[in-house]
Scaffold this active site. Structure first.
Site, PDB file in Angstrom:
ATOM      1  N   THR A   1      52.359-126.323 124.519  1.00 26.85           N
ATOM      2  CA  THR A   1      53.060-125.480 125.485  1.00 26.85           C
ATOM      3  C   THR A   1      53.626-126.405 126.571  1.00 26.85           C
ATOM      4  OG1 THR A   1      50.932-124.994 126.559  1.00 26.85           O
ATOM      5  CG2 THR A   1      51.807-123.346 125.036  1.00 26.85           C
TER       6      THR A   1
ATOM      7  N   ASN B   1      53.337-124.764 137.789  1.00 25.91           N
ATOM      8  CA  ASN B   1      52.684-123.462 137.695  1.00 25.91           C
ATOM      9  C   ASN B   1      53.296-122.405 138.595  1.00 25.91           C
ATOM     10  OD1 ASN B   1      50.176-123.590 135.825  1.00 25.91           O
ATOM     11  ND2 ASN B   1      50.204-125.536 136.901  1.00 25.91           N
TER      12      ASN B   1
ATOM     13  N   THR C   1      45.648-122.766 128.061  1.00 29.24           N
ATOM     14  CA  THR C   1      44.571-122.653 127.109  1.00 29.24           C
ATOM     15  C   THR C   1      44.258-123.994 126.504  1.00 29.24           C
ATOM     16  OG1 THR C   1      45.216-120.416 126.547  1.00 29.24           O
ATOM     17  CG2 THR C   1      43.909-121.572 124.923  1.00 29.24           C
TER      18      THR C   1
ATOM     19  N   SER D   1      59.173-118.594 134.112  1.00 28.60           N
ATOM     20  CA  SER D   1      60.643-118.533 134.213  1.00 28.60           C
ATOM     21  C   SER D   1      61.305-119.481 133.245  1.00 28.60           C
ATOM     22  CB  SER D   1      61.059-118.872 135.637  1.00 28.60           C
ATOM     23  OG  SER D   1      60.626-120.159 135.988  1.00 28.60           O
TER      24      SER D   1
END
Length: 504
Positions: A237, A499, A281, A504
């Protein structure tokens, strides 16, 4: 599960011959996936790569040293520069592809790993009360199959967490879809697919795209480096590099291989346990061709996770999705390991698994969002391991300590403060506590506090140590013989930037 039942029969019919050919053949891949080495790097990493060529040209013309390497350049596994070529465990296939969870088609978002035979399987999962749907499904698979599984499917870009009944239905559909492929194999009747998801919380999966992606993935499964590299990239990610590692050990007189993939850069402070109550995660998988009974594998994994993934922190936030699984298919040909029947071999396997898990876990800290420092926190002299671990965790998650590390400020009082409020389950004796900074270049440690008395600290030397990327904070409690280690990073301005606009 209408979507699964509709596609299961044609999937079996179309893929059974190809699957049978693969499983009866050698370890050559069905088809080698291909992708750019930087296909899923973060924007900052891409910017660094884009500027590398002109910078290098300028350096050549002015005889200036080359620019420093990015994290992606330093920590991505590269077979060309490795002292020993990576060896992947026998009997496993992997792939990674883009199926449409992420908007950017250049970024991989679906990973699949399967074995040519049933595996002993073990897992450790988040203890967050808002447990994600794929965690629930994976626990159910392990319980229903009694510690046996054969596949793993992972999507990135959407966590499928806090998604209610639909989320559970979608996670089960992912497991069932890969099971339908595995059951088409003529070489084995075993199935059992574990599921992982990572990304934004509170959004539903584009499940039809994922189910189609799982079907497509079966044509790209392979055993070579390209296949495993794509698989690792599909986990990512906000990671800036794929976290892929291999290891080869001698066990029971035979060569045993391991491959590990994990991901994580933010929302990292795992606290995982084995399946069963009460239990962005961190995801991890280790596949090995060792043979070990399921119960012993779970015990070994629990031991390993406590000393690796449960000993890292980027920001102190425990995710809804944290999962680590191990698959062991026995394809190496060694005799089955058992904690009770073969204790010596079990302990060797457990210790190797722990060391490998720690190597993978440390990559997550190195890639922490905005991180510029990699900090080892060692606590010695505790009466219990659990207490030493609690003290190390408290230091590692202190925002004040992490900000001081980023500012290269030798404010050791913040470390002492964290030790004092850590509540480790025993009384801290301030007159026995010592603290030091330990450089990683082999030069002597810098003592800051000795038996509760402050040292006359050489601030210049402290600044030199804190200016390095790697350092160790060492705390001596003087109360016993137990020790624990944590790995953490600094807290930077970039972490806030990442963060503040994550969605967005």
């Amino acid at each position: 599960m209408a979507a699964v039942s509709k596609s299961a029969s044609p999937l079996k019919a179309a893929l059974a011959p190809a699957l049978a050919r693969f499983f009866s053949a050698s370890s050559s891949p069905i088809r080698s996936p291909s992708s750019s080495a930087s296909s899923d790097a973060s924007p900052s990493a891409a910017k660094s790569s884009a500027s590398a060529a002109p910078a290098a040209a300028s350096s050549a013309s002015t005889s200036q040293p080359p620019p420093p390497k990015t994290k992606a350049q330093r920590f991505t596994l590269d077979p060309a520069s490795s002292s020993t070529p990576p060896k992947f465990p026998h009997g496993f296939l992997a792939t990674g592809l883009h199926c449409g969870v992420k908007k950017d088609r250049s970024k991989l978002d679906l990973a699949v790993i399967i074995s040519d035979r049933p595996c002993s399987a073990a897992g450790c999962f988040t203890r967050n009360a808002f447990v994600a749907a794929p965690v629930t499904v994976s626990k159910d698979v392990l319980a229903r199959q009694k510690g046996i599984a054969r596949g793993l499917v992972v999507n990135s870009g959407c966590a499928n967490a806090v998604t209610g009944a639909q989320g559970l239905e979608d996670a089960r559909a992912m497991s069932d879809q890969l099971d339908s492929f595995l059951s088409a194999s003529s070489s084995s009747d075993g199935t059992g697919t574990l599921v992982m998801s990572t990304g934004v919380i509170g959004q539903h999966l584009p499940i039809q795209k994922i189910l189609q992606g799982i079907e497509t993935s079966t044509a790209t499964l392979g055993t070579n480096f390209s296949a495993w590299s794509d698989c690792a990239r599909a986990f990512m990610t906000t990671d800036t590099f794929p976290k892929l590692r291999t290891r080869t050990i001698q066990l029971g007189g035979k060569e045993v291989r391991m491959v590990g993939i994990d991901k994580g850069a933010g929302m990292i402070h795992p606290n995982m346990g084995p399946p069963g109550p009460p239990h962005a995660t961190m995801l991890g998988v280790i596949a090995t061709d060792a043979a070990i009974e399921p119960a012993s594998l779970q015990t070994a994994l629990t031991h390993a996770v406590d000393r690796s993934f449960n000993s890292i922190s980027v920001d102190g936030d425990m995710s809804t999705n944290d999962t680590v699984v191990v698959l062991a298919n026995g394809a190496s040909g060694i005799s089955e390991i058992s904690q009770d029947k073969t204790p010596a071999e079990y302990e060797q396997f457990r210790d190797e698994l722990t060391d490998f898990a720690a190597e993978l876990a440390q990559l997550i800290v190195r890639d922490g969002e905005g991180a510029e420092k990699f900090v080892k926190v060692t606590v010695n002299g505790a009466p219990t391991y659990e207490g030493a671990h609690k003290v190390a965790s408290t230091i590692s998650t202190s925002s004040l300590v992490k900000c001081a590390l980023h500012g290269q400020d030798a404010n050791w009082g913040r470390i002492l403060c964290a030790v004092g409020y850590s509540q480790p389950g025993f009384e801290i004796d301030p007159t026995k506590v010592s603290v030091s900074f330990v450089p990683q270049d082999g030069t002597p440690a810098l003592q800051l506090l000795v038996n509760g008395e402050p040292e006359n600290v050489d601030e210049g030397r402290a600044s030199e140590i804190l200016a390095e990327e790697d350092l160790e904070i060492r705390v001596e409690l003087g109360l016993g013989d137990e020790s624990a280690t944590y790995w953490t990073c600094d807290l930077s301005h970039e972490y806030i930037s990442i963060n503040a606009d994550y969605r967005s």
